[in-house]
Design a protein around this motif. Structure first.
Motif, PDB file in Angstrom:
ATOM      1  N   UNK A   1     -32.079  -4.285   5.076  1.00 61.42           N
ATOM      2  CA  UNK A   1     -32.777  -5.562   5.225  1.00 61.42           C
ATOM      3  C   UNK A   1     -31.768  -6.718   5.238  1.00 61.42           C
ATOM      4  N   UNK A   2     -30.738  -6.620   4.413  1.00 64.13           N
ATOM      5  CA  UNK A   2     -29.675  -7.626   4.430  1.00 64.13           C
ATOM      6  C   UNK A   2     -29.061  -7.724   5.817  1.00 64.13           C
ATOM      7  N   UNK A   3     -28.785  -6.586   6.417  1.00 63.49           N
ATOM      8  CA  UNK A   3     -28.167  -6.568   7.740  1.00 63.49           C
ATOM      9  C   UNK A   3     -29.077  -7.212   8.786  1.00 63.49           C
TER      10      UNK A   3
ATOM     11  N   UNK B   1     -27.553 -15.432  10.687  1.00 65.14           N
ATOM     12  CA  UNK B   1     -26.262 -15.878  10.140  1.00 65.14           C
ATOM     13  C   UNK B   1     -25.025 -15.499  10.949  1.00 65.14           C
ATOM     14  N   UNK B   2     -25.175 -15.027  12.172  1.00 63.67           N
ATOM     15  CA  UNK B   2     -23.974 -14.716  12.942  1.00 63.67           C
ATOM     16  C   UNK B   2     -23.368 -15.999  13.503  1.00 63.67           C
ATOM     17  N   UNK B   3     -22.066 -16.006  13.576  1.00 67.23           N
ATOM     18  CA  UNK B   3     -21.359 -17.184  14.089  1.00 67.23           C
ATOM     19  C   UNK B   3     -21.750 -17.455  15.538  1.00 67.23           C
ATOM     20  N   UNK B   4     -21.873 -16.411  16.346  1.00 71.11           N
ATOM     21  CA  UNK B   4     -22.216 -16.573  17.757  1.00 71.11           C
ATOM     22  C   UNK B   4     -23.560 -17.273  17.916  1.00 71.11           C
TER      23      UNK B   4
ATOM     24  N   UNK C   1     -23.693 -10.540   5.026  1.00 74.01           N
ATOM     25  CA  UNK C   1     -22.838  -9.922   6.042  1.00 74.01           C
ATOM     26  C   UNK C   1     -22.292  -8.583   5.576  1.00 74.01           C
ATOM     27  N   UNK C   2     -21.965  -8.480   4.280  1.00 74.15           N
ATOM     28  CA  UNK C   2     -21.372  -7.244   3.769  1.00 74.15           C
ATOM     29  C   UNK C   2     -22.383  -6.117   3.624  1.00 74.15           C
ATOM     30  N   UNK C   3     -23.666  -6.475   3.474  1.00 67.02           N
ATOM     31  CA  UNK C   3     -24.748  -5.508   3.190  1.00 67.02           C
ATOM     32  C   UNK C   3     -24.591  -4.822   1.835  1.00 67.02           C
TER      33      UNK C   3
ATOM     34  N   UNK D   1     -19.601  -5.625   7.885  1.00 68.42           N
ATOM     35  CA  UNK D   1     -20.579  -4.877   7.105  1.00 68.42           C
ATOM     36  C   UNK D   1     -19.940  -3.667   6.443  1.00 68.42           C
ATOM     37  N   UNK D   2     -20.278  -3.460   5.184  1.00 68.12           N
ATOM     38  CA  UNK D   2     -19.883  -2.226   4.495  1.00 68.12           C
ATOM     39  C   UNK D   2     -21.030  -1.241   4.662  1.00 68.12           C
ATOM     40  N   UNK D   3     -20.822  -0.226   5.458  1.00 64.95           N
ATOM     41  CA  UNK D   3     -21.930   0.638   5.866  1.00 64.95           C
ATOM     42  C   UNK D   3     -22.366   1.615   4.786  1.00 64.95           C
TER      43      UNK D   3
END
Length: 435
Positions: free
Chosen positions: A401-403, A410-413, A347-349, A240-242
């Motif tokens: 909201x994206x995050x 969408x997390x791999x785990x 993922x990047x936000x 994530x780009x915060x």
């Protein structure tokens, strides 16, 4: 990890972290680097990437044509990925084949006639060689993972091995191959559709579990196909780009097929008025498309990059653009799709701009989840970009909201666990049916 069932992947494209086949990681991550628990058969004349499978068996169109003319010619070869150096220094023979006439022919000509001819070429008597069967017998898989195709041979190969070993199939449905029909003047199209739907129904009558990459697609198919099913989304490993960077650089990464270039040009004409810059990373389009793009000063065609290079460009962007065509002839092909880049972008936000019809799977998903600046009507584009340009949009809210959507879906785990539990359920149902 010997408690993991042994999975045989059957798909045209081998795993490669720099291509769309990186989506395998979304589902098969628990099998990553297990060596003896996962293998793949594939047909594309390219070299696999490192990280998922160690053992591959490659069969190409060229090999089958050679066998057609020379009955004793061996078909297929085993490829072993020992390390990353093996992947980087792939042999020159594969690279030559990748640039061959046959590769270009089947890649660029996706007509119904070509699919029918390919069906004839890929008859079982040609591809089911002793070498391949010895290779699969030595592995003795517990499950087939089918990368569903709109060609016949990949699906027919999965059906064959499912019956040979009496094992179930699992597949992830991300495109509407079954229902999506259109008018055509070609009689080959209607022959193809009749044969394909017949094959599809036969496949889905077998012991097969169905995973869908969107609720929209699942809702459509489950009415007719009552198989064990669930929803699983594409994952991403990006960070994530915060902090939101101020500026007017937009990045579009993806192909321009299915009328997307028309949306890009109409978007660029309006974006130009407000001083936005749009970098386009895509396989080179036709000359006439490039010519039209060159007339819009804010559009900059930057060529095609590998995945790692593209990611660095994405992180430099102020906005990420997802587009679909508004054309009625293109919408049926994008109605249920959810591109791999949706997961990466979320993922990047980095704020996403979604431009296209609400009927499109990507656009609907982003709009419904309120995680993009959406424009689903061409007449509203000027107002949307005016608001962006004048900072009338709460980008921090969209980024948050994206995050949330990413962490939820969408997390791999998360998706590795969904796939693993689904496979266990499918295998347990097989054992129960035997009793």
């Amino acid at each position: 990890m010997n408690d993991l069932p042994k999975i045989l992947i059957i798909g045209a494209v081998p795993f490669d972290p720099s291509s769309q086949s990186r989506s395998y990681e979304s589902f098969l991550g628990k099998w990553e680097n297990t060596d003896d628990r996962i293998r793949q058969i594939y047909s594309r004349p390219v070299h696999p990437g490192s990280g998922l499978c160690k053992f591959y068996f490659q069969i190409t169109d060229k090999m089958l044509i050679n066998r057609f003319f020379k009955k004793t010619t061996n078909v297929g070869r085993e490829i072993v990925i020992e390390n990353k150096e093996n992947n980087i220094n792939c042999d020159k023979g594969i690279e030559r084949e990748k640039k061959s006439f046959l590769y270009s022919f089947f890649r660029q000509r996706k007509s119904s006639l070509v699919k029918l001819l390919r069906k004839l070429l890929w008859s079982k008597k040609r591809w089911a060689s002793k070498e391949l069967l010895d290779w699969t017998d030595s592995f003795n898989p517990d499950l087939i993972y089918l990368c569903l195709s709109n060609d016949f041979f990949i699906n027919e190969m999965a059906m064959y091995f499912s019956l040979r070993y009496n094992i179930p199939i699992v597949t992830v449905i991300g495109d509407d191959y079954y229902y999506n029909s259109h008018f055509s003047f070609s009689p080959f199209y209607y022959l193809y559709r009749t044969l394909y739907k017949r094959m599809f129904r036969k496949l889905f009558s077998m012991n097969i579990g169905l995973l869908y990459n969107s609720e929209k697609l699942k809702d459509k198919y489950k009415e007719e196909f009552k198989n064990i099913n669930d929803t699983i989304y594409i994952s991403s490993n990006l960070d994530r780009q915060k902090n939101i960077k101020t500026g007017k650089k937009i990045v579009y990464a993806g192909n321009l097929e299915l009328g997307r270039y028309k949306s890009l040009i109409s978007f660029g004409k309006v974006a130009n008025k407000f001083g936005f810059e749009i970098d386009v990373y895509s396989p080179q389009p036709k000359r006439k498309i490039l010519s039209k793009m060159s007339k819009i000063s804010c559009l900059k065609y930057c060529g095609s990059l590998n995945y790692s290079e593209l990611i660095s460009k994405i992180y430099d962007a102020n906005y990420l653009l997802i587009m679909e065509s508004f054309s009625k002839k293109d919408i049926p092909f994008t109605r249920y799709s959810l591109s791999t880049k949706v997961a990466d972008y979320l993922a990047t936000s980095i704020p996403i701009i979604a431009y296209g019809p609400y009927e499109s799977g990507c656009i609907k998903y982003l709009t419904d989840n309120q995680c993009s600046v959406s424009c689903t009507d061409k007449t509203s584009l000027e107002k949307v970009l005016f608001n962006l340009s004048n900072k009338n949009v709460n980008l921090y809210k969209i980024s948050e909201k994206e995050n949330i959507v990413f962490e939820t879906n969408h997390t791999k785990k998360r998706n590795n666990e969904i796939f693993y539990q689904f496979v266990r359920k499918l295998l347990e149902s097989k054992h129960e049916n035997k009793r």
